[in-house]
Design a protein around this motif. Structure first.
Motif, PDB file in Angstrom:
ATOM      1  N   SER A 313       0.816  -1.223   0.000  1.00 60.75           N
ATOM      2  CA  SER A 313       0.000   0.000   0.000  1.00 60.75           C
ATOM      3  C   SER A 313       0.844   1.265   0.000  1.00 60.75           C
ATOM      4  O   SER A 313       0.317   2.355   0.226  1.00 60.75           O
ATOM      5  N   ASP A 314       2.153   1.121  -0.246  1.00 59.27           N
ATOM      6  CA  ASP A 314       3.078   2.261  -0.322  1.00 59.27           C
ATOM      7  C   ASP A 314       3.159   3.040   0.983  1.00 59.27           C
ATOM      8  O   ASP A 314       3.345   4.256   0.979  1.00 59.27           O
ATOM      9  N   VAL A 315       3.005   2.342   2.107  1.00 60.90           N
ATOM     10  CA  VAL A 315       3.227   2.959   3.410  1.00 60.90           C
ATOM     11  C   VAL A 315       4.729   3.011   3.660  1.00 60.90           C
ATOM     12  O   VAL A 315       5.408   1.983   3.633  1.00 60.90           O
ATOM     13  N   LYS A 316       5.240   4.213   3.885  1.00 56.49           N
ATOM     14  CA  LYS A 316       6.681   4.404   4.062  1.00 56.49           C
ATOM     15  C   LYS A 316       7.064   4.788   5.482  1.00 56.49           C
ATOM     16  O   LYS A 316       8.251   4.748   5.823  1.00 56.49           O
ATOM     17  N   PHE A 317       6.075   5.162   6.313  1.00 57.86           N
ATOM     18  CA  PHE A 317       6.365   5.574   7.679  1.00 57.86           C
ATOM     19  C   PHE A 317       5.353   4.932   8.620  1.00 57.86           C
ATOM     20  O   PHE A 317       4.184   4.785   8.287  1.00 57.86           O
ATOM     21  N   LEU A 318       5.830   4.567   9.808  1.00 54.61           N
ATOM     22  CA  LEU A 318       4.976   3.984  10.838  1.00 54.61           C
ATOM     23  C   LEU A 318       5.242   4.732  12.135  1.00 54.61           C
ATOM     24  O   LEU A 318       6.340   4.670  12.694  1.00 54.61           O
ATOM     25  N   LYS A 319       4.223   5.470  12.611  1.00 59.84           N
ATOM     26  CA  LYS A 319       4.362   6.221  13.854  1.00 59.84           C
ATOM     27  C   LYS A 319       3.829   5.391  15.022  1.00 59.84           C
ATOM     28  O   LYS A 319       2.688   4.941  14.998  1.00 59.84           O
ATOM     29  N   VAL A 320       4.695   5.204  16.016  1.00 56.97           N
ATOM     30  CA  VAL A 320       4.327   4.421  17.195  1.00 56.97           C
ATOM     31  C   VAL A 320       4.714   5.228  18.425  1.00 56.97           C
ATOM     32  O   VAL A 320       5.819   5.793  18.478  1.00 56.97           O
ATOM     33  N   SER A 321       3.836   5.285  19.417  1.00 54.30           N
ATOM     34  CA  SER A 321       4.173   6.026  20.627  1.00 54.30           C
ATOM     35  C   SER A 321       5.375   5.382  21.307  1.00 54.30           C
ATOM     36  O   SER A 321       5.540   4.157  21.283  1.00 54.30           O
ATOM     37  N   ALA A 322       6.217   6.212  21.907  1.00 54.28           N
ATOM     38  CA  ALA A 322       7.423   5.701  22.569  1.00 54.28           C
ATOM     39  C   ALA A 322       7.066   4.687  23.645  1.00 54.28           C
ATOM     40  O   ALA A 322       7.741   3.659  23.790  1.00 54.28           O
ATOM     41  N   ASP A 323       5.999   4.944  24.399  1.00 54.71           N
ATOM     42  CA  ASP A 323       5.608   4.013  25.461  1.00 54.71           C
ATOM     43  C   ASP A 323       5.208   2.651  24.893  1.00 54.71           C
ATOM     44  O   ASP A 323       5.525   1.611  25.474  1.00 54.71           O
ATOM     45  N   LEU A 324       4.502   2.648  23.758  1.00 63.59           N
ATOM     46  CA  LEU A 324       4.095   1.372  23.162  1.00 63.59           C
ATOM     47  C   LEU A 324       5.310   0.607  22.647  1.00 63.59           C
ATOM     48  O   LEU A 324       5.382  -0.626  22.792  1.00 63.59           O
ATOM     49  N   LEU A 325       6.269   1.297  22.044  1.00 64.00           N
ATOM     50  CA  LEU A 325       7.492   0.639  21.594  1.00 64.00           C
ATOM     51  C   LEU A 325       8.215  -0.027  22.761  1.00 64.00           C
ATOM     52  O   LEU A 325       8.635  -1.188  22.674  1.00 64.00           O
ATOM     53  N   ILE A 326       8.351   0.716  23.850  1.00 64.78           N
ATOM     54  CA  ILE A 326       9.060   0.194  25.023  1.00 64.78           C
ATOM     55  C   ILE A 326       8.284  -0.966  25.630  1.00 64.78           C
ATOM     56  O   ILE A 326       8.856  -1.993  26.017  1.00 64.78           O
ATOM     57  N   GLU A 327       6.955  -0.823  25.705  1.00 63.01           N
ATOM     58  CA  GLU A 327       6.114  -1.859  26.322  1.00 63.01           C
ATOM     59  C   GLU A 327       6.140  -3.160  25.530  1.00 63.01           C
ATOM     60  O   GLU A 327       6.253  -4.248  26.105  1.00 63.01           O
ATOM     61  N   GLN A 328       6.060  -3.072  24.201  1.00 59.22           N
ATOM     62  CA  GLN A 328       5.934  -4.287  23.392  1.00 59.22           C
ATOM     63  C   GLN A 328       7.269  -4.841  22.901  1.00 59.22           C
ATOM     64  O   GLN A 328       7.316  -5.968  22.430  1.00 59.22           O
ATOM     65  N   LEU A 329       8.350  -4.058  23.008  1.00 58.50           N
ATOM     66  CA  LEU A 329       9.649  -4.562  22.551  1.00 58.50           C
ATOM     67  C   LEU A 329      10.662  -4.735  23.678  1.00 58.50           C
ATOM     68  O   LEU A 329      11.609  -5.508  23.544  1.00 58.50           O
ATOM     69  N   LEU A 330      10.478  -4.013  24.778  1.00 54.11           N
ATOM     70  CA  LEU A 330      11.423  -4.087  25.891  1.00 54.11           C
ATOM     71  C   LEU A 330      10.678  -4.436  27.173  1.00 54.11           C
ATOM     72  O   LEU A 330      10.628  -3.655  28.125  1.00 54.11           O
ATOM     73  N   ASP A 331      10.091  -5.620  27.221  1.00 54.13           N
ATOM     74  CA  ASP A 331       9.364  -6.017  28.429  1.00 54.13           C
ATOM     75  C   ASP A 331      10.361  -6.499  29.475  1.00 54.13           C
ATOM     76  O   ASP A 331      11.577  -6.439  29.293  1.00 54.13           O
TER      77      ASP A 331
END
Length: 421
Positions: A313-331
């Motif tokens: 779908s030509d999506v080139k950017f993905l915005k994710v809140s910093a808290d969600l990144l930390i929560e789901q990748l650095l548990d």
């Protein structure tokens, strides 16, 4: 490790002291002299060690202080650079403004469509029968008043454009902006989205607000491009705008005439809206992609995403809140909490999205402590109040992106005459 090193040094000093004592004893000076020599040597070594340790600690402290000062200097420079960049952006828009007599045929057609949609919505609401229940009648009166205020703000061009920087990490250099809209009441009071969004959604006016934002973003980016300003602007596009064939056809014509903006104007949808798109919306997104325009996903709720679908779908950017990144990748156990990502190291998530041509932007960054985790995840872009709050583009600059004076009001009257004959 530091304790182990200290232990080895202690036993080393003790061995040297005993060696000195043994040498004195074997030299015939007696056991007492040997013992005194050993104790003296141990004391001398301890004094030298204390002296050297103190110097090393002072040097380390001076280095840490210098690093803190440098970090503060970089932060101050970054904040000054961000504020300066926004000021330069406004000045560039103002300096490159087109004359008020420039042809606006395409824009006029678009705005006429929007005004007619707003007028139809107002008429439909006011044509409803009055409710019998006093509470419902009072609520309806309040809603109608707010609805009229929204309509007047749109019809009279009281729509302000705000820009917030998106920065590179760790340099914190502004590389993009995200655009937001704020409506102003007749007394110039700023109306925040929470105040009017529910009524606007009920009456289908959100699409009109978003469409005006699209129109204004395209004009401003076009002005920046004429000044050879290499800047990208994220602009929200409503799902209803993609499904509105009348508006979209005119908007596509406008973008076709300005396809040189395709690297500067980035259309943004929420994750829920992207997942809910139908055949018409997907087809119109493809038409924009054919012109070279890119897409961004924000309001991300989970990292369990179909990256191949985003790529298609030509999506080139993905915005994710910093808290969600930390929560789901650095548990707590040091790995991703998302089942589909447990086979990769947290720092490889950004590399995974890049393989699909998608760059992750950590948004809603509010504190320095979040930066440490974001950088650990190899995220290269950030957005949030830490880097700069949304700032309004100068009102006189916005006025230059408006259609001719009284156009919207006259168009509304035209729409009403057509409706009622």
């Amino acid at each position: 490790m530091r304790t182990l090193t200290q232990g080895f040094l202690f036993f080393g000093y003790l061995f040297l002291a005993m060696t000195v004592g043994t040498f004195i004893w074997r030299a015939g000076l007696g056991l007492g002299a040997g013992a005194a020599g050993a104790i003296g040597a141990l004391g001398l070594l301890a004094a030298v060690h204390t002296f050297l340790s103190a110097r090393a600690d002072k040097a380390a402290l001076r280095k840490e202080i210098a690093q803190v000062r440098e970090a503060h200097r970089l932060l101050a420079d970054a904040m000054e650079s961000t504020q300066g960049a926004l000021t330069e952006l406004a000045e560039a828009i103002e300096a490159g403004a087109l004359s008020s007599t420039e042809a606006l045929t395409g824009e006029v057609r678009m705005l006429e469509t929007l005004v007619q949609q707003m007028g139809d919505s107002i008429e439909h609401r006011l044509s409803k029968p009055d409710p019998v229940n006093p509470y419902e009648a009072r609520h309806l009166a309040q809603s109608n008043t707010l609805l009229q205020t929204i309509h007047d703000a749109l019809a009279e061009n009281r729509v302000d454009l705000y820009l917030q920087p998106v920065v590179s990490l760790p340099q914190r250099r502004t590389v993009f902006y995200e655009s937001f809209t704020r409506l102003r009441a007749a007394d110039d009071r700023i109306m925040m989205p929470a105040e009017y969004l529910s009524v606007a959604e009920d009456e289908g006016l959100v699409a009109s607000i978003d469409n005006l934002l699209l129109f204004r973003c395209a004009q401003i980016v076009r002005r920046l491009a004429r000044q050879d300003r290499k800047v990208g602007v994220f602009c929200n596009i409503a799902l209803s705008s993609l499904a509105d064939e009348t508006f979209f056809r005119q908007f596509l014509d406008f973008l076709s005439e300005n396809r040189d903006l395709n690297q500067a104007l980035i259309f943004e949808l929420g994750q829920a809206a992207f997942d809910a798109r139908g055949a018409v919306e997907a087809r119109n997104m493809a038409k924009l992609a054919d012109l070279g325009f890119r897409f961004s996903i924000d309001k991300t709720q989970t990292l369990d995403l179909d990256f191949a679908d985003l790529q298609r779908s030509d999506v080139k950017f993905l915005k994710v809140s910093a808290d969600l990144l930390i929560e789901q990748l650095l548990d707590l156990d040091g790995g991703p909490s998302v089942p589909s990502l447990r086979d990769i190291h947290p720092s490889d998530f950004a590399a995974l999205t890049r393989r699909y041509g998608i760059e992750v932007i950590a948004e809603k960054v509010e504190a320095e402590r979040q930066i440490v985790d974001v950088l650990e995840l190899d995220i290269g872009l950030g957005q949030g109040h830490l880097f700069g709050e949304p700032r309004a583009i100068k009102e006189d600059v916005l006025a230059e992106t408006d259609p001719p004076a009284n156009f919207l009001r006259s168009s509304l009257r035209t729409a009403e005459r057509r409706r009622f004959g």
